[in-house]
Design a protein around this motif. Structure first.
Motif, PDB file in Angstrom:
ATOM      1  N   PRO A 195       0.808  -1.227   0.000  1.00 36.84           N
ATOM      2  CA  PRO A 195       0.000   0.000   0.000  1.00 36.84           C
ATOM      3  C   PRO A 195       0.838   1.273   0.000  1.00 36.84           C
ATOM      4  O   PRO A 195       0.397   2.306  -0.525  1.00 36.84           O
ATOM      5  CB  PRO A 195      -0.823  -0.143   1.282  1.00 36.84           C
ATOM      6  CG  PRO A 195      -1.012  -1.617   1.410  1.00 36.84           C
ATOM      7  CD  PRO A 195       0.303  -2.210   0.975  1.00 36.84           C
TER       8      PRO A 195
ATOM      9  N   ASP B  54      -3.600  -1.361  -3.666  1.00 32.08           N
ATOM     10  CA  ASP B  54      -4.818  -1.288  -2.873  1.00 32.08           C
ATOM     11  C   ASP B  54      -4.672  -2.136  -1.609  1.00 32.08           C
ATOM     12  O   ASP B  54      -4.372  -3.337  -1.690  1.00 32.08           O
ATOM     13  CB  ASP B  54      -6.007  -1.782  -3.697  1.00 32.08           C
ATOM     14  CG  ASP B  54      -7.309  -1.676  -2.933  1.00 32.08           C
ATOM     15  OD1 ASP B  54      -7.695  -2.656  -2.284  1.00 32.08           O
ATOM     16  OD2 ASP B  54      -7.932  -0.588  -2.983  1.00 32.08           O
ATOM     17  N   GLU B  55      -4.870  -1.513  -0.453  1.00 32.39           N
ATOM     18  CA  GLU B  55      -4.655  -2.221   0.808  1.00 32.39           C
ATOM     19  C   GLU B  55      -5.620  -3.378   1.002  1.00 32.39           C
ATOM     20  O   GLU B  55      -5.264  -4.421   1.553  1.00 32.39           O
ATOM     21  CB  GLU B  55      -4.762  -1.257   1.987  1.00 32.39           C
ATOM     22  CG  GLU B  55      -4.454  -1.915   3.328  1.00 32.39           C
ATOM     23  CD  GLU B  55      -4.409  -0.942   4.483  1.00 32.39           C
ATOM     24  OE1 GLU B  55      -4.471  -1.393   5.643  1.00 32.39           O
ATOM     25  OE2 GLU B  55      -4.301   0.285   4.235  1.00 32.39           O
ATOM     26  N   LYS B  56      -6.843  -3.219   0.553  1.00 40.19           N
ATOM     27  CA  LYS B  56      -7.824  -4.295   0.707  1.00 40.19           C
ATOM     28  C   LYS B  56      -7.400  -5.522  -0.106  1.00 40.19           C
ATOM     29  O   LYS B  56      -7.533  -6.658   0.354  1.00 40.19           O
ATOM     30  CB  LYS B  56      -9.205  -3.813   0.290  1.00 40.19           C
ATOM     31  CG  LYS B  56      -9.746  -2.692   1.174  1.00 40.19           C
ATOM     32  CD  LYS B  56     -11.075  -2.150   0.660  1.00 40.19           C
ATOM     33  CE  LYS B  56     -11.563  -1.000   1.533  1.00 40.19           C
ATOM     34  NZ  LYS B  56     -12.832  -0.421   1.029  1.00 40.19           N
TER      35      LYS B  56
ATOM     36  N   TRP C 115      -4.288  -6.210  -0.911  1.00 35.21           N
ATOM     37  CA  TRP C 115      -3.105  -6.740  -0.230  1.00 35.21           C
ATOM     38  C   TRP C 115      -3.527  -7.636   0.928  1.00 35.21           C
ATOM     39  O   TRP C 115      -2.996  -8.734   1.111  1.00 35.21           O
ATOM     40  CB  TRP C 115      -2.231  -5.599   0.283  1.00 35.21           C
ATOM     41  CG  TRP C 115      -0.840  -5.999   0.691  1.00 35.21           C
ATOM     42  CD1 TRP C 115       0.305  -5.887  -0.028  1.00 35.21           C
ATOM     43  CD2 TRP C 115      -0.468  -6.610   1.954  1.00 35.21           C
ATOM     44  NE1 TRP C 115       1.379  -6.381   0.677  1.00 35.21           N
ATOM     45  CE2 TRP C 115       0.936  -6.831   1.900  1.00 35.21           C
ATOM     46  CE3 TRP C 115      -1.167  -6.981   3.090  1.00 35.21           C
ATOM     47  CZ2 TRP C 115       1.634  -7.402   2.955  1.00 35.21           C
ATOM     48  CZ3 TRP C 115      -0.470  -7.572   4.146  1.00 35.21           C
ATOM     49  CH2 TRP C 115       0.916  -7.769   4.068  1.00 35.21           C
TER      50      TRP C 115
END
Length: 267
Positions: A176, A181-183, A185
């Motif tokens: 991130p 995108d953190e979601k 990841w």
């Protein structure tokens, strides 16, 4: 991660480790998993280097009248020999831990090392990777407790919490912090972690459902850990499968069924 978010993260950890909302400071058992005797609120082990640190700290806090102090020499010999499942010299250790479970100083020693060994390092890595979501930070904390940390080059690095994070970051071409995108990841990390658990040994395979809970929370968009959660043993989906209840009766809380750890309400 602080306040209600950290409280819910700690509650999830306690459910996974102790099947309770209250930390089991006096828990101790030889699971015969090659890690010696597992004990305490966070599953410290006599054969992995963290158990001896907790006992040393407890002895520092309570140098006399300490029921586990007599086991320090045996723990040191085990540690010097590289750890593992060796429990020679630990006869009576389980009973000693159980007896000390109500001692505030033993609890303090465990709390301090849970923060020092697991929470602080996990949140440091979370910052380095650019995480913002409480759910990502919480499950990384959980992974540090279960999988531990390892330096690159060691055999256990690929199955360590930070080693799996490195694998996901390389697989996605960044973290991130790099704009990934953190979601996405987090979903990939949970997939990788579950694979590691099911492929490592039988004991870890049995604990794969703890990863499922994080996956189900993500499916309910509980990214911020900002809502209460109702976890239930009973399955609540029309098809009889485990996971987020259908429909969700309340929008003010998350409802998940088929949780093997039991029924709990996380405020």
């Amino acid at each position: 991660m602080a306040g209600p978010q950290k409280r819910r993260a700690e509650q999830l950890l306690t459910i996974f480790e102790n099947s309770s909302l209250k930390p089991a400071y006096g828990y101790a058992q030889n699971l015969n998993d090659g890690r010696g005797i597992t004990f305490g609120r966070s599953g410290f082990c006599t054969g992995t280097g963290d158990g001896i640190l907790v006992v040393r700290r407890y002895v520092q806090l309570k140098p006399t009248g300490n029921p586990v102090a007599q086991y320090l020499p045996a723990l040191q010999r085990i540690d010097d020999a590289g750890g593992g499942g060796n429990v020679v010299g630990l006869n009576g250790f389980i009973q000693a831990v159980q007896g000390a479970g109500s001692d505030p100083l033993f609890r303090q020693a465990q709390d301090e090392f849970a923060d020092d060994l697991y929470f602080a390092p996990s949140q440091k890595l979370a910052k380095q990777l650019g995480f913002r979501l409480a759910l990502t930070k919480a499950q990384l904390y959980d992974a540090y407790i279960q999988h531990g940390y390892s330096d690159p080059g060691y055999d256990v690095y690929p199955i360590s919490a930070n080693g799996m994070a490195d694998w996901v970051t390389k697989h996605l071409g960044g973290s991130p912090l790099d704009g990934v995108d953190e979601k996405l990841w987090l979903v990939k990390y949970l997939e990788r972690r579950r694979w590691v658990l099911t492929q490592t040994d039988e004991t870890w395979a049995e604990s794969a459902p703890r990863v499922d809970v994080y996956t189900w929370i993500s499916q309910l968009a509980g990214w911020l850990l900002d809502k209460p959660m109702q976890l239930t043993w009973e399955r609540c989906r029309p098809d009889g499968s485990r996971g987020p209840c259908q429909p969700q009766p309340l929008r003010t809380q998350l409802n998940i069924g088929g949780v093997i750890y039991g029924g709990f309400f996380l405020e």
